[in-house]
Design a protein around this motif. Structure first.
Motif, PDB file in Angstrom:
ATOM      1  N   LYS A   1      43.308  -2.560  -2.710  1.00  0.00           N
ATOM      2  CA  LYS A   1      43.174  -3.778  -2.974  1.00  0.00           C
ATOM      3  C   LYS A   1      41.803  -4.326  -2.809  1.00  0.00           C
ATOM      4  N   ARG A   2      41.333  -4.144  -1.472  1.00  0.00           N
ATOM      5  CA  ARG A   2      40.050  -4.876  -1.219  1.00  0.00           C
ATOM      6  C   ARG A   2      39.246  -3.808  -0.556  1.00  0.00           C
ATOM      7  N   THR A   3      37.842  -4.018  -0.806  1.00  0.00           N
ATOM      8  CA  THR A   3      36.813  -3.429  -0.255  1.00  0.00           C
ATOM      9  C   THR A   3      35.708  -4.158   0.388  1.00  0.00           C
ATOM     10  N   ARG A   4      34.853  -3.680   1.502  1.00  0.00           N
ATOM     11  CA  ARG A   4      33.516  -4.337   2.045  1.00  0.00           C
ATOM     12  C   ARG A   4      32.604  -3.273   1.956  1.00  0.00           C
ATOM     13  N   ALA A   5      31.376  -3.795   1.377  1.00  0.00           N
ATOM     14  CA  ALA A   5      30.149  -3.048   1.361  1.00  0.00           C
ATOM     15  C   ALA A   5      29.592  -2.769   2.497  1.00  0.00           C
ATOM     16  N   LEU A   6      29.351  -1.563   2.925  1.00  0.00           N
ATOM     17  CA  LEU A   6      28.492  -1.340   4.350  1.00  0.00           C
ATOM     18  C   LEU A   6      26.890  -0.898   3.895  1.00  0.00           C
ATOM     19  N   HIS A   7      26.631  -0.592   2.634  1.00  0.00           N
ATOM     20  CA  HIS A   7      25.200  -0.348   2.370  1.00  0.00           C
ATOM     21  C   HIS A   7      25.091  -0.359   0.964  1.00  0.00           C
ATOM     22  N   ARG A   8      23.902  -0.763   0.418  1.00  0.00           N
ATOM     23  CA  ARG A   8      23.575  -1.035  -0.943  1.00  0.00           C
ATOM     24  C   ARG A   8      22.262  -0.675  -1.232  1.00  0.00           C
ATOM     25  N   HIS A   9      21.778  -0.032  -2.431  1.00  0.00           N
ATOM     26  CA  HIS A   9      20.620   0.484  -2.761  1.00  0.00           C
ATOM     27  C   HIS A   9      20.277   0.555  -4.329  1.00  0.00           C
ATOM     28  N   TYR A  10      19.277  -0.524  -4.808  1.00  0.00           N
ATOM     29  CA  TYR A  10      19.339  -0.305  -6.096  1.00  0.00           C
ATOM     30  C   TYR A  10      17.520  -0.424  -6.393  1.00  0.00           C
ATOM     31  N   HIS A  11      17.281   0.690  -7.129  1.00  0.00           N
ATOM     32  CA  HIS A  11      15.726   1.129  -7.369  1.00  0.00           C
ATOM     33  C   HIS A  11      15.505   1.472  -8.886  1.00  0.00           C
ATOM     34  N   VAL A  12      14.252   0.735  -9.410  1.00  0.00           N
ATOM     35  CA  VAL A  12      13.814   1.181 -10.535  1.00  0.00           C
ATOM     36  C   VAL A  12      12.158   1.298 -10.378  1.00  0.00           C
ATOM     37  N   PRO A  13      11.719   2.401 -11.090  1.00  0.00           N
ATOM     38  CA  PRO A  13      12.589   3.382 -11.971  1.00  0.00           C
ATOM     39  C   PRO A  13      12.873   4.722 -11.185  1.00  0.00           C
ATOM     40  N   CYS A  14      13.448   5.484 -11.793  1.00  0.00           N
ATOM     41  CA  CYS A  14      13.842   7.161 -11.351  1.00  0.00           C
ATOM     42  C   CYS A  14      13.843   7.633 -12.753  1.00  0.00           C
ATOM     43  N   SER A  15      12.945   8.347 -13.182  1.00  0.00           N
ATOM     44  CA  SER A  15      12.739   9.087 -14.457  1.00  0.00           C
ATOM     45  C   SER A  15      13.041   7.772 -15.388  1.00  0.00           C
ATOM     46  N   ASN A  16      13.968   7.877 -16.254  1.00  0.00           N
ATOM     47  CA  ASN A  16      14.215   6.952 -17.351  1.00  0.00           C
ATOM     48  C   ASN A  16      15.618   6.038 -17.035  1.00  0.00           C
ATOM     49  N   THR A  17      15.795   5.974 -15.635  1.00  0.00           N
ATOM     50  CA  THR A  17      16.977   5.050 -15.571  1.00  0.00           C
ATOM     51  C   THR A  17      16.545   4.222 -14.145  1.00  0.00           C
ATOM     52  N   ALA A  18      17.878   3.693 -13.645  1.00  0.00           N
ATOM     53  CA  ALA A  18      17.867   3.041 -12.314  1.00  0.00           C
ATOM     54  C   ALA A  18      18.593   3.864 -11.506  1.00  0.00           C
ATOM     55  N   ILE A  19      18.237   3.743 -10.090  1.00  0.00           N
ATOM     56  CA  ILE A  19      19.084   4.373  -8.942  1.00  0.00           C
ATOM     57  C   ILE A  19      20.069   3.300  -8.440  1.00  0.00           C
ATOM     58  N   GLY A  20      21.274   3.723  -8.377  1.00  0.00           N
ATOM     59  CA  GLY A  20      22.170   2.808  -7.863  1.00  0.00           C
ATOM     60  C   GLY A  20      23.133   3.293  -6.621  1.00  0.00           C
ATOM     61  N   HIS A  21      23.330   2.686  -5.635  1.00  0.00           N
ATOM     62  CA  HIS A  21      23.960   3.429  -4.442  1.00  0.00           C
ATOM     63  C   HIS A  21      24.774   2.641  -3.558  1.00  0.00           C
ATOM     64  N   LEU A  22      26.065   2.673  -3.311  1.00  0.00           N
ATOM     65  CA  LEU A  22      26.759   1.990  -2.565  1.00  0.00           C
ATOM     66  C   LEU A  22      27.773   2.587  -1.718  1.00  0.00           C
ATOM     67  N   VAL A  23      27.863   2.003  -0.368  1.00  0.00           N
ATOM     68  CA  VAL A  23      28.825   2.823   0.642  1.00  0.00           C
ATOM     69  C   VAL A  23      29.898   1.633   0.615  1.00  0.00           C
ATOM     70  N   LEU A  24      31.271   2.044   0.527  1.00  0.00           N
ATOM     71  CA  LEU A  24      32.344   0.826   0.706  1.00  0.00           C
ATOM     72  C   LEU A  24      33.328   1.631   1.598  1.00  0.00           C
TER      73      LEU A  24
END
Length: 298
Positions: free
Chosen positions: A253-276
């Motif tokens: 039901k519920r989560t908490r985030a431990l780490h988050r990363h978002y970066h532009v650009p990587c090739s022709n997209t964005a990088i998203g990363h999350l640890v829950l």
């Protein structure tokens, strides 16, 4: 019993595998991307999951237009790296966990998910790039992996709601397995991107970050995002993010985030990363989480 202790979301851009294989992961272009995974690599050394259920999509390596399973689970002993047209990546074979995989497959089918069961297949960048991002270049991957492939290539892909429900069913399956195992579940693919047509190169930072926000806490609005919104806001390949919802559904039901990363650009997209981490509402259940919620957006 076995338990799901954490969920990881990450893009699986094939260029990241090339950068790692060619030793370019710390150069000016790729350095900020890989740096966003440093925290997770250190954290994984302490977590030491026994098994990772890795949600990914095949890119015409194991499946083609002759057979298009909506959900397919790998129950084999070992999976080699696929040749995607330029030779197989120089990474270790992936070791499976057939006993747990067969248990999950049986539980999911009895839970009314029509799974395709795969005993032999090669795995492509959708699966090997996430392993590289979390573990670098080991002689052998330090965890066993259960591949679970989702069709997000050929219409119709499954809905976000169905993917979330699949995650809930996976959690029930894992918790009914008698062996004491530390299990993680990873959702891969995305974020916003389009590879062809007039909108090729589309990146929607605002939408991406709202999606990351929605994976944390106890809301479940993300499961009701329609296919047309993914197409309109995130491009034709943004539909890969429904695979993150399998991971989220498995965390409860519920989560908490431990780490988050978002970066532009990587090739022709964005990088998203999350640890829950699953959160039962009683505060931290471990003392060494070292939560780091900084985002990187170049």
């Amino acid at each position: 019993m076995a338990r799901i202790t954490a969920g990881i979301a990450t893009s699986h851009v094939p260029l990241l595998g090339v950068a790692s294989d060619q030793g370019k992961d710390r150069d000016a272009y790729f350095g900020p991307i890989f740096a966003g995974y440093d925290w997770t690599r250190a954290w994984q050394q302490a977590e030491k999951p026994d098994v990772v259920i890795l949600i990914y999509n095949d890119h015409a390596s194991a499946f083609d237009m002759k057979i298009i399973p909506t959900f397919a689970i790998g129950c084999g002993e070992r999976y080699a790296s696929a040749d995607e047209g330029w030779g197989a990546r120089p990474v270790p074979d992936v070791e499976g966990h057939p006993d747990l995989a067969w248990h999950i497959a049986q539980s999911l089918v009895l839970d009314e998910f029509d799974m395709t069961i795969i005993n032999e297949m090669d795995v492509d960048h959708g699966l090997t790039v996430p392993l590289t991002m979390m573990y670098g270049k080991p002689a052998a991957w330090p965890t066993k992996v259960i591949p679970l492939a989702v069709n997000v290539v050929t219409y119709p892909p499954p809905s976000g709601n169905r993917c979330w429900a699949l995650g809930e069913a996976i959690r029930r399956a894992v918790e009914s397995y008698g062996e004491d195992l530390n299990v993680q579940i990873w959702g891969t693919g995305g974020m916003s991107h389009q590879l062809q047509g007039p909108r090729a190169g589309l990146i929607n930072r605002e939408w991406d970050n709202r999606f990351l926000d929605g994976l944390t806490g106890e809301g479940d609005d993300l499961r009701r995002i329609p296919h047309l919104e993914y197409l309109r806001e995130t491009g034709s390949e943004g539909i890969e993010m429904v695979m993150w919802l399998v991971m989220r559904g498995a965390l409860g039901k519920r989560t908490r985030a431990l780490h988050r990363h978002y970066h532009v650009p990587c090739s022709n997209t964005a990088i998203g990363h999350l640890v829950l981490r699953p959160d039962n509402g009683e505060g931290l259940d471990m003392t060494d989480d070292g939560a780091d919620l900084a985002t990187a957006a170049a």
